[in-house]
Design a protein around this motif. Structure first.
Motif, PDB file in Angstrom:
ATOM      1  N   GLN A  63      36.467  41.038  41.769  1.00 21.43           N
ATOM      2  CA  GLN A  63      37.569  40.615  40.921  1.00 21.43           C
ATOM      3  C   GLN A  63      37.935  41.774  39.996  1.00 21.43           C
ATOM      4  O   GLN A  63      37.119  42.183  39.166  1.00 21.43           O
ATOM      5  N   SER A  65      39.382  43.928  37.006  1.00 24.16           N
ATOM      6  CA  SER A  65      39.728  43.743  35.594  1.00 24.16           C
ATOM      7  C   SER A  65      40.800  44.747  35.168  1.00 24.16           C
ATOM      8  O   SER A  65      41.592  44.459  34.283  1.00 24.16           O
ATOM      9  N   LYS A  94      35.328  42.909  37.042  1.00 27.87           N
ATOM     10  CA  LYS A  94      34.659  41.989  36.128  1.00 27.87           C
ATOM     11  C   LYS A  94      33.629  41.154  36.853  1.00 27.87           C
ATOM     12  O   LYS A  94      32.764  40.555  36.248  1.00 27.87           O
ATOM     13  N   ASP A  95      33.697  41.133  38.167  1.00 26.53           N
ATOM     14  CA  ASP A  95      32.769  40.342  38.943  1.00 26.53           C
ATOM     15  C   ASP A  95      32.776  40.845  40.377  1.00 26.53           C
ATOM     16  O   ASP A  95      33.830  41.183  40.910  1.00 26.53           O
TER      17      ASP A  95
END
Length: 141
Positions: A63, A65, A94-95
């Protein structure tokens, strides 16, 4: 390898420069035991951001950011022998998964500058080694 005709065609790929909190760079090891930057081919009609979203989702369920600046470009060849231009860009995540999702990617790891300099790269990405100063522009490891 088959001889390709002279052409102005180049496959364009976007490559993500992803760092951990220790300023180490993320790389993938492929089934040929060679290393490469995350990312891949930029498809026709796809935006810059959409390409990164698709590639990083496919590879590590990542994901995004933020998408930063273009740091450098390099030339190589695709697995089929076609000329390729790769654009290396700072990307923040972010993930993401702790292992690659794609079957042809065997491992993912973060590397320091010194470690990266000793790795065997995929033929299409070996020019990355010419850009160590660009990769660690602000904090050399």
């Amino acid at each position: 390898m088959m001889q390709l005709p002279d052409t102005t065609f180049h496959r364009v790929s976007l490559k993500a420069l992803i760092y951990d909190d220790q300023n180490r760079l993320l790389l993938f090891r492929n089934e040929l035991d060679q290393w490469e930057l995350p990312g891949g081919g930029w498809d026709a009609g796809e935006s810059f951001e959409d390409c990164f979203k698709r590639e990083l989702s496919e590879e590590i369920d990542g994901q995004i950011s933020e998408i930063g600046n273009i740091e450098f470009c390099y030339q190589g060849k695709t697995s089929k022998g076609y000329p390729k231009v790769s654009i290396a860009v700072n990307v923040g995540l972010k993930d993401f998964a702790d292992k690659p999702k794609e079957a042809d990617l065997q491992e993912m790891r973060f590397f320091t500058r010194d470690e990266l300099a000793t790795l065997k790269f995929d033929e299409g990405d070996e020019a990355v080694l010419n850009h160590l100063n660009d990769i660690w522009r602000t904090n050399a490891n």
